[in-house]
Design an enzyme around this catalytic site. Structure first.
Site, PDB file in Angstrom:
ATOM      1  N   GLY A  48      46.855  39.505  32.521  1.00 55.35           N
ATOM      2  CA  GLY A  48      46.532  40.436  31.449  1.00 55.35           C
ATOM      3  C   GLY A  48      47.073  40.045  30.090  1.00 55.35           C
TER       4      GLY A  48
ATOM      5  CG  ASN B 183      42.698  43.825  40.823  1.00 55.26           C
ATOM      6  OD1 ASN B 183      42.455  45.018  41.041  1.00 55.26           O
ATOM      7  ND2 ASN B 183      43.931  43.372  40.636  1.00 55.26           N
ATOM      8  CD1 TRP B 184      36.342  45.569  38.476  1.00 58.15           C
ATOM      9  CD2 TRP B 184      35.335  47.337  39.422  1.00 58.15           C
ATOM     10  NE1 TRP B 184      34.975  45.330  38.507  1.00 58.15           N
ATOM     11  CE2 TRP B 184      34.343  46.402  39.077  1.00 58.15           C
ATOM     12  CE3 TRP B 184      34.951  48.534  40.037  1.00 58.15           C
ATOM     13  CZ2 TRP B 184      32.989  46.618  39.319  1.00 58.15           C
ATOM     14  CZ3 TRP B 184      33.595  48.755  40.293  1.00 58.15           C
ATOM     15  CH2 TRP B 184      32.631  47.802  39.932  1.00 58.15           C
ATOM     16  CE  LYS B 185      44.621  43.837  37.155  1.00 55.68           C
ATOM     17  NZ  LYS B 185      45.560  43.151  36.282  1.00 55.68           N
TER      18      LYS B 185
ATOM     19  CD  GLU C   4      46.581  37.727  40.638  1.00 53.41           C
ATOM     20  OE1 GLU C   4      45.507  37.693  40.058  1.00 53.41           O
ATOM     21  OE2 GLU C   4      47.154  38.793  40.936  1.00 53.41           O
TER      22      GLU C   4
ATOM     23  CB  SER D 112      44.567  35.179  31.212  1.00 49.77           C
ATOM     24  OG  SER D 112      45.506  36.188  30.912  1.00 49.77           O
TER      25      SER D 112
ATOM     26  CD  GLU E  78      48.529  44.886  37.178  1.00 50.14           C
ATOM     27  OE1 GLU E  78      47.664  45.519  37.795  1.00 50.14           O
ATOM     28  OE2 GLU E  78      48.239  44.028  36.315  1.00 50.14           O
TER      29      GLU E  78
ATOM     30  N   GLY F 156      40.951  40.104  36.796  1.00 48.40           N
ATOM     31  CA  GLY F 156      41.177  41.476  36.346  1.00 48.40           C
ATOM     32  C   GLY F 156      40.257  41.810  35.184  1.00 48.40           C
ATOM     33  N   GLY F 157      40.778  41.685  33.964  1.00 48.03           N
ATOM     34  CA  GLY F 157      40.056  42.078  32.747  1.00 48.03           C
ATOM     35  C   GLY F 157      38.613  41.594  32.681  1.00 48.03           C
TER      36      GLY F 157
ATOM     37  CG  HIS G  13      48.132  42.832  41.742  1.00 44.89           C
ATOM     38  ND1 HIS G  13      48.765  43.209  40.580  1.00 44.89           N
ATOM     39  CD2 HIS G  13      47.088  42.057  41.377  1.00 44.89           C
ATOM     40  CE1 HIS G  13      48.103  42.681  39.554  1.00 44.89           C
ATOM     41  NE2 HIS G  13      47.089  41.976  40.013  1.00 44.89           N
TER      42      HIS G  13
HETATM   43  P1  PGA Z   1      43.715  39.431  34.531  1.00 44.95           P
HETATM   44  O1  PGA Z   1      44.298  40.083  35.879  1.00 44.95           O
HETATM   45  O2  PGA Z   1      42.522  38.606  34.929  1.00 44.95           O
HETATM   46  O3  PGA Z   1      43.354  40.598  33.673  1.00 44.95           O
HETATM   47  O4  PGA Z   1      44.796  38.592  33.964  1.00 44.95           O
HETATM   48  C1  PGA Z   1      44.347  39.363  37.068  1.00 44.95           C
HETATM   49  C2  PGA Z   1      44.919  40.213  38.164  1.00 44.95           C
HETATM   50  O5  PGA Z   1      45.771  41.066  37.884  1.00 44.95           O
HETATM   51  O6  PGA Z   1      44.553  40.067  39.336  1.00 44.95           O
END
Ligand code: PGA
Length: 256
Positions: free
Chosen positions: A173, A10-12, A167, A211, A98, A232-233, A96
Protein backbone atom coordinates in the site's frame (compact mmCIF):
# COMPACT_ATOMS: atom_id res chain seq x y z
CA UNK A 1 8.88 -27.41 -13.42
CA UNK A 2 5.85 -25.42 -14.44
CA UNK A 3 3.98 -24.15 -11.42
CA UNK A 4 0.47 -22.71 -11.37
CA UNK A 5 0.40 -18.92 -11.84
CA UNK A 6 -1.99 -16.89 -9.73
CA UNK A 7 -3.50 -13.44 -10.03
CA UNK A 8 -5.22 -12.82 -6.69
CA UNK A 9 -7.28 -9.79 -5.71
CA UNK A 10 -7.30 -8.86 -2.03
CA UNK A 11 -10.12 -6.33 -1.77
CA UNK A 12 -9.53 -5.79 1.97
CA UNK A 13 -12.37 -3.73 3.55
CA UNK A 14 -13.55 -2.19 0.27
CA UNK A 15 -16.59 -2.36 -2.03
CA UNK A 16 -20.36 -2.51 -1.57
CA UNK A 17 -22.81 -4.73 -3.39
CA UNK A 18 -23.37 -1.98 -5.97
CA UNK A 19 -19.70 -1.42 -6.65
CA UNK A 20 -19.16 -5.17 -6.88
CA UNK A 21 -21.89 -5.43 -9.54
CA UNK A 22 -20.19 -2.61 -11.38
CA UNK A 23 -16.80 -4.28 -11.05
CA UNK A 24 -18.03 -7.58 -12.51
CA UNK A 25 -19.88 -5.77 -15.33
CA UNK A 26 -16.75 -3.82 -16.20
CA UNK A 27 -14.35 -6.77 -16.22
CA UNK A 28 -13.11 -6.94 -19.78
CA UNK A 29 -14.62 -10.31 -20.51
CA UNK A 30 -15.18 -12.95 -17.92
CA UNK A 31 -14.27 -15.53 -20.57
CA UNK A 32 -10.82 -14.10 -20.99
CA UNK A 33 -10.13 -15.26 -17.44
CA UNK A 34 -9.90 -18.82 -18.77
CA UNK A 35 -6.17 -19.42 -19.03
CA UNK A 36 -3.13 -20.84 -17.30
CA UNK A 37 -3.23 -17.92 -14.90
CA UNK A 38 -5.66 -18.72 -12.11
CA UNK A 39 -7.70 -15.76 -10.90
CA UNK A 40 -9.06 -15.53 -7.37
CA UNK A 41 -11.04 -12.67 -5.85
CA UNK A 42 -11.04 -12.24 -2.08
CA UNK A 43 -13.87 -9.89 -1.00
CA UNK A 44 -14.98 -9.20 2.57
CA UNK A 45 -16.83 -11.97 4.42
CA UNK A 46 -20.20 -10.32 3.82
CA UNK A 47 -19.68 -10.21 0.06
CA UNK A 48 -18.34 -13.73 -0.46
CA UNK A 49 -21.71 -15.17 -1.32
CA UNK A 50 -22.60 -12.33 -3.65
CA UNK A 51 -19.32 -12.56 -5.57
CA UNK A 52 -19.62 -16.34 -5.66
CA UNK A 53 -23.05 -16.00 -7.29
CA UNK A 54 -21.89 -13.41 -9.81
CA UNK A 55 -18.92 -15.52 -10.83
CA UNK A 56 -20.66 -18.86 -10.70
CA UNK A 57 -20.15 -19.70 -14.37
CA UNK A 58 -16.73 -18.18 -14.71
CA UNK A 59 -13.24 -19.48 -14.11
CA UNK A 60 -12.65 -16.94 -11.39
CA UNK A 61 -12.61 -18.46 -7.91
CA UNK A 62 -13.29 -16.82 -4.58
CA UNK A 63 -11.24 -16.67 -1.44
CA UNK A 64 -11.66 -15.35 2.06
CA UNK A 65 -9.33 -12.80 3.63
CA UNK A 66 -9.35 -14.48 7.02
CA UNK A 67 -10.83 -17.35 9.06
CA UNK A 68 -11.26 -18.28 12.70
CA UNK A 69 -8.82 -20.68 14.30
CA UNK A 70 -11.78 -22.33 16.08
CA UNK A 71 -14.14 -24.95 14.66
CA UNK A 72 -17.41 -23.70 16.15
CA UNK A 73 -18.96 -22.32 19.30
CA UNK A 74 -19.21 -19.13 21.31
CA UNK A 75 -16.82 -16.93 19.31
CA UNK A 76 -18.84 -13.79 18.56
CA UNK A 77 -17.95 -12.21 15.25
CA UNK A 78 -15.86 -15.11 13.98
CA UNK A 79 -16.30 -17.20 10.82
CA UNK A 80 -15.14 -20.82 10.73
CA UNK A 81 -13.39 -22.69 7.93
CA UNK A 82 -16.36 -25.04 7.76
CA UNK A 83 -18.72 -22.08 7.16
CA UNK A 84 -16.51 -20.83 4.33
CA UNK A 85 -16.49 -24.26 2.77
CA UNK A 86 -20.25 -24.43 3.15
CA UNK A 87 -20.75 -21.47 0.81
CA UNK A 88 -18.27 -22.66 -1.79
CA UNK A 89 -15.16 -20.73 -0.82
CA UNK A 90 -12.01 -22.57 -1.85
CA UNK A 91 -9.12 -20.33 -0.81
CA UNK A 92 -8.24 -18.49 2.41
CA UNK A 93 -5.62 -15.78 2.89
CA UNK A 94 -3.72 -16.38 6.13
CA UNK A 95 -1.23 -14.25 8.01
CA UNK A 96 -1.64 -11.06 6.00
CA UNK A 97 0.56 -8.34 7.50
CA UNK A 98 -2.49 -6.17 8.27
CA UNK A 99 -3.88 -9.01 10.39
CA UNK A 100 -0.51 -9.43 12.08
CA UNK A 101 0.16 -5.76 12.73
CA UNK A 102 -3.26 -4.12 13.09
CA UNK A 103 -4.99 -7.01 14.82
CA UNK A 104 -2.00 -8.50 16.65
CA UNK A 105 -2.38 -11.90 15.04
CA UNK A 106 0.41 -14.15 16.23
CA UNK A 107 2.34 -16.91 14.46
CA UNK A 108 0.69 -19.36 16.86
CA UNK A 109 -2.80 -18.20 15.85
CA UNK A 110 -1.90 -18.38 12.17
CA UNK A 111 -0.68 -21.92 12.76
CA UNK A 112 -4.08 -22.85 14.30
CA UNK A 113 -5.88 -21.17 11.39
CA UNK A 114 -3.78 -23.13 8.91
CA UNK A 115 -4.77 -26.32 10.68
CA UNK A 116 -8.45 -25.39 10.47
CA UNK A 117 -8.14 -24.56 6.77
CA UNK A 118 -6.37 -27.82 5.93
CA UNK A 119 -8.79 -29.91 8.02
CA UNK A 120 -11.65 -28.45 5.98
CA UNK A 121 -9.98 -29.07 2.63
CA UNK A 122 -9.61 -25.40 1.82
CA UNK A 123 -6.49 -24.01 0.17
CA UNK A 124 -4.37 -21.59 2.19
CA UNK A 125 -2.68 -18.54 0.69
CA UNK A 126 0.07 -18.05 3.27
CA UNK A 127 1.42 -14.53 3.65
CA UNK A 128 4.83 -13.77 5.06
CA UNK A 129 7.05 -10.70 5.03
CA UNK A 130 9.46 -8.56 7.00
CA UNK A 131 9.16 -4.94 8.14
CA UNK A 132 11.54 -2.28 6.85
CA UNK A 133 13.32 -2.21 10.20
CA UNK A 134 13.83 -5.98 10.13
CA UNK A 135 15.24 -5.78 6.59
CA UNK A 136 17.56 -2.91 7.52
CA UNK A 137 18.79 -4.87 10.55
CA UNK A 138 19.62 -7.82 8.30
CA UNK A 139 16.92 -9.96 9.92
CA UNK A 140 14.86 -10.81 6.84
CA UNK A 141 15.92 -14.45 6.69
CA UNK A 142 15.40 -14.94 10.43
CA UNK A 143 11.91 -13.40 10.31
CA UNK A 144 10.75 -15.37 7.27
CA UNK A 145 12.16 -18.58 8.74
CA UNK A 146 10.36 -17.95 12.04
CA UNK A 147 7.07 -17.14 10.32
CA UNK A 148 7.18 -20.28 8.18
CA UNK A 149 8.47 -22.62 10.89
CA UNK A 150 5.78 -21.61 13.34
CA UNK A 151 3.03 -21.72 10.72
CA UNK A 152 3.94 -25.32 9.88
CA UNK A 153 4.33 -26.52 13.46
CA UNK A 154 2.48 -29.84 13.89
CA UNK A 155 0.53 -29.45 10.65
CA UNK A 156 -0.42 -32.99 9.69
CA UNK A 157 -0.60 -32.65 5.93
CA UNK A 158 1.84 -30.12 4.55
CA UNK A 159 1.14 -31.26 1.00
CA UNK A 160 -1.97 -29.02 1.14
CA UNK A 161 0.26 -25.95 1.20
CA UNK A 162 0.69 -24.83 -2.38
CA UNK A 163 0.57 -21.01 -2.36
CA UNK A 164 2.88 -18.71 -0.40
CA UNK A 165 2.83 -14.93 -0.85
CA UNK A 166 5.90 -12.88 -0.01
CA UNK A 167 4.69 -9.41 0.95
CA UNK A 168 7.35 -7.11 2.39
CA UNK A 169 5.42 -4.97 4.88
CA UNK A 170 7.15 -1.82 3.65
CA UNK A 171 5.86 -2.35 0.10
CA UNK A 172 2.19 -2.94 0.95
CA UNK A 173 0.00 0.00 0.00
CA UNK A 174 2.97 2.37 -0.18
CA UNK A 175 3.23 2.68 -3.96
CA UNK A 176 6.83 1.49 -3.69
CA UNK A 177 7.23 -2.12 -4.76
CA UNK A 178 10.38 -4.00 -3.79
CA UNK A 179 13.04 -3.94 -6.51
CA UNK A 180 13.47 -6.90 -8.83
CA UNK A 181 16.68 -8.17 -7.24
CA UNK A 182 15.15 -8.07 -3.75
CA UNK A 183 12.05 -9.92 -4.91
CA UNK A 184 13.89 -12.66 -6.79
CA UNK A 185 16.55 -13.26 -4.15
CA UNK A 186 14.00 -13.29 -1.33
CA UNK A 187 11.80 -15.71 -3.24
CA UNK A 188 14.82 -17.95 -3.77
CA UNK A 189 15.54 -17.78 -0.05
CA UNK A 190 11.91 -18.65 0.73
CA UNK A 191 12.18 -21.75 -1.48
CA UNK A 192 15.22 -22.83 0.53
CA UNK A 193 13.37 -22.28 3.83
CA UNK A 194 10.34 -24.18 2.54
CA UNK A 195 12.56 -27.13 1.63
CA UNK A 196 14.10 -27.03 5.11
CA UNK A 197 10.57 -27.15 6.54
CA UNK A 198 9.99 -30.41 4.66
CA UNK A 199 7.95 -29.00 1.78
CA UNK A 200 8.60 -29.52 -1.91
CA UNK A 201 9.27 -25.91 -2.75
CA UNK A 202 9.47 -26.58 -6.49
CA UNK A 203 5.79 -27.40 -6.45
CA UNK A 204 4.77 -24.30 -4.49
CA UNK A 205 3.57 -21.17 -6.25
CA UNK A 206 5.38 -18.20 -4.75
CA UNK A 207 3.54 -14.94 -5.19
CA UNK A 208 4.75 -11.41 -4.68
CA UNK A 209 2.56 -8.73 -3.07
CA UNK A 210 3.20 -5.05 -2.38
CA UNK A 211 2.28 -2.17 -4.71
CA UNK A 212 1.85 -4.32 -7.80
CA UNK A 213 0.37 -2.24 -10.64
CA UNK A 214 0.01 -2.70 -14.42
CA UNK A 215 3.22 -0.69 -14.93
CA UNK A 216 5.50 -2.95 -12.86
CA UNK A 217 3.81 -6.35 -13.05
CA UNK A 218 5.46 -7.64 -16.25
CA UNK A 219 9.03 -7.21 -15.06
CA UNK A 220 8.23 -8.81 -11.73
CA UNK A 221 6.28 -11.70 -13.24
CA UNK A 222 9.18 -12.54 -15.56
CA UNK A 223 11.45 -13.24 -12.57
CA UNK A 224 12.44 -16.87 -12.24
CA UNK A 225 11.02 -17.36 -8.75
CA UNK A 226 7.79 -15.39 -9.10
CA UNK A 227 4.60 -17.30 -9.90
CA UNK A 228 2.07 -14.53 -9.56
CA UNK A 229 0.68 -11.77 -7.41
CA UNK A 230 -1.45 -10.91 -4.42
CA UNK A 231 -2.82 -7.50 -5.33
CA UNK A 232 -4.47 -4.95 -3.05
CA UNK A 233 -5.03 -1.41 -4.36
CA UNK A 234 -4.75 -2.24 -8.06
CA UNK A 235 -7.31 -5.04 -7.72
CA UNK A 236 -10.10 -2.66 -6.74
CA UNK A 237 -10.64 -1.30 -10.23
CA UNK A 238 -11.59 -3.72 -13.02
CA UNK A 239 -9.37 -1.90 -15.56
CA UNK A 240 -6.17 -2.19 -13.54
CA UNK A 241 -6.90 -5.71 -12.36
CA UNK A 242 -7.67 -6.87 -15.90
CA UNK A 243 -4.53 -5.17 -17.25
CA UNK A 244 -2.35 -7.05 -14.79
CA UNK A 245 -4.12 -10.31 -15.55
CA UNK A 246 -3.77 -9.87 -19.34
CA UNK A 247 -0.06 -9.04 -19.05
CA UNK A 248 0.47 -12.16 -16.95
CA UNK A 249 -1.46 -14.27 -19.42
CA UNK A 250 0.70 -13.07 -22.34
CA UNK A 251 3.95 -13.70 -20.46
CA UNK A 252 2.78 -17.10 -19.27
CA UNK A 253 1.82 -18.10 -22.83
CA UNK A 254 5.19 -17.00 -24.17
CA UNK A 255 7.11 -18.96 -21.56
CA UNK A 256 5.19 -22.24 -21.61
P1 PGA B 1 -1.14 -3.45 -2.30
O1 PGA B 1 -1.57 -4.56 -1.22
O2 PGA B 1 -1.15 -4.11 -3.64
O3 PGA B 1 -2.17 -2.38 -2.17
O4 PGA B 1 0.22 -3.00 -1.92
C1 PGA B 1 -1.12 -5.87 -1.32
C2 PGA B 1 -1.68 -6.70 -0.20
O5 PGA B 1 -1.89 -6.17 0.89
O6 PGA B 1 -1.93 -7.90 -0.36
Amino acid sequence: MSRISYCIANWKMNHTSDSIKQFINDLESIDSFKSDVKTIICPSYVHLYLVQNFLFESNIEIGSQNVSEFDLGAFTGEVSANMLKDIGVRYVILGHSERRHLFSETNKQINCKLNAVIKNDLEPILCIGETLEQRKDGDTEKVLREQLNSMFNKIVDLSKVSIVAYEPVWAIGTGIAADLETINSTHKLIRKILNNCGLQSDAISLLYGGSVIPENCSEIFKLEHVDGFLIGGASLKPETFTKIYIKMKIIRNNYS
